[in-house]
Design a protein around this motif. Sequence first.
Motif, PDB file in Angstrom:
ATOM      1  N   GLU A  29       0.831  -1.212   0.000  1.00 20.94           N
ATOM      2  CA  GLU A  29       0.000   0.000   0.000  1.00 20.94           C
ATOM      3  C   GLU A  29       0.865   1.263   0.000  1.00 20.94           C
ATOM      4  O   GLU A  29       0.586   2.207  -0.736  1.00 20.94           O
ATOM      5  CB  GLU A  29      -0.925   0.000   1.213  1.00 20.94           C
ATOM      6  N   LYS A  30       1.919   1.246   0.796  1.00 18.66           N
ATOM      7  CA  LYS A  30       2.807   2.416   0.839  1.00 18.66           C
ATOM      8  C   LYS A  30       3.497   2.631  -0.501  1.00 18.66           C
ATOM      9  O   LYS A  30       3.630   3.766  -0.960  1.00 18.66           O
ATOM     10  CB  LYS A  30       3.856   2.247   1.944  1.00 18.66           C
ATOM     11  N   ARG A  33       0.884   4.037  -2.982  1.00 23.65           N
ATOM     12  CA  ARG A  33       0.563   5.436  -2.673  1.00 23.65           C
ATOM     13  C   ARG A  33       1.690   6.377  -3.091  1.00 23.65           C
ATOM     14  O   ARG A  33       1.453   7.438  -3.652  1.00 23.65           O
ATOM     15  CB  ARG A  33       0.275   5.603  -1.186  1.00 23.65           C
ATOM     16  N   SER A  34       2.907   5.987  -2.787  1.00 27.42           N
ATOM     17  CA  SER A  34       4.052   6.825  -3.141  1.00 27.42           C
ATOM     18  C   SER A  34       4.191   6.933  -4.657  1.00 27.42           C
ATOM     19  O   SER A  34       4.436   8.016  -5.194  1.00 27.42           O
ATOM     20  CB  SER A  34       5.322   6.255  -2.516  1.00 27.42           C
ATOM     21  N   ALA A  37       1.467   9.206  -5.939  1.00 30.32           N
ATOM     22  CA  ALA A  37       1.750  10.617  -5.628  1.00 30.32           C
ATOM     23  C   ALA A  37       2.739  11.190  -6.639  1.00 30.32           C
ATOM     24  O   ALA A  37       2.569  12.321  -7.125  1.00 30.32           O
ATOM     25  CB  ALA A  37       2.296  10.749  -4.213  1.00 30.32           C
ATOM     26  N   SER A  73      -7.843   3.731  -6.809  1.00 27.68           N
ATOM     27  CA  SER A  73      -7.939   2.442  -6.136  1.00 27.68           C
ATOM     28  C   SER A  73      -6.966   1.506  -6.823  1.00 27.68           C
ATOM     29  O   SER A  73      -6.545   1.757  -7.944  1.00 27.68           O
ATOM     30  CB  SER A  73      -9.366   1.898  -6.216  1.00 27.68           C
ATOM     31  N   TYR A  74      -6.605   0.425  -6.149  1.00 24.35           N
ATOM     32  CA  TYR A  74      -5.678  -0.509  -6.776  1.00 24.35           C
ATOM     33  C   TYR A  74      -6.146  -1.950  -6.609  1.00 24.35           C
ATOM     34  O   TYR A  74      -5.539  -2.773  -5.975  1.00 24.35           O
ATOM     35  CB  TYR A  74      -4.236  -0.308  -6.288  1.00 24.35           C
TER      36      TYR A  74
END
Length: 195
Positions: A29-30, A33-34, A37, A73-74
Amino acid sequence: MSMIHIQTAGGDSLARAEKMLSGIPGGMEKAVRSAMARSVSHLRTNSVKAVRERYDIAAADVRANENVTVRYSYHDGVQASILFAGRKIPLHRYGGAAPKYPVPGNPNAPAFGHQLKSTSPERFHSAFVARMPVSGHVGLFERTGGKDEIQEIMGSSVPQMLGSPEVEERLARESMEKFEDRLDHEINAFLNGWR
């Protein structure tokens, strides 16, 4: 408003990321997200460039008037919706405009303006500079009817300038490529202990 959709080619890269980061709590998840971004940051930069390819406007004026909202979403690949919103930009903020910085008090000053780099500034014979009594906003206006009916001379909004399907498709493709590249980088960062 203008919306750009980004969708990765499939879940292959996510499945690989999940497998490689399975031993790191929250790593997948991190990493996603990165990567997203960075992809959105890349999209913002490229959207300004895309606008300036055609429109005679400074990058700062585009950035000041764009409002970007991102939802993603992924599951079964990454799906992102990037919504560009914003109001029309006063014509005097475009290049070739005169007066560039409207100042009330000279009603006979000539007014010129255009939006596209491919056109020459056009003269607005009935335009005048005025300060709005409530907000204090100073702009270039023209009469639209009676004595007190005026309207500011405006250019396009950022969503309108990005509105061509070709531009949206190009930005979506470039952002997707950036996401894939950044996801690989994030996976390596976690595996090497940099995160």
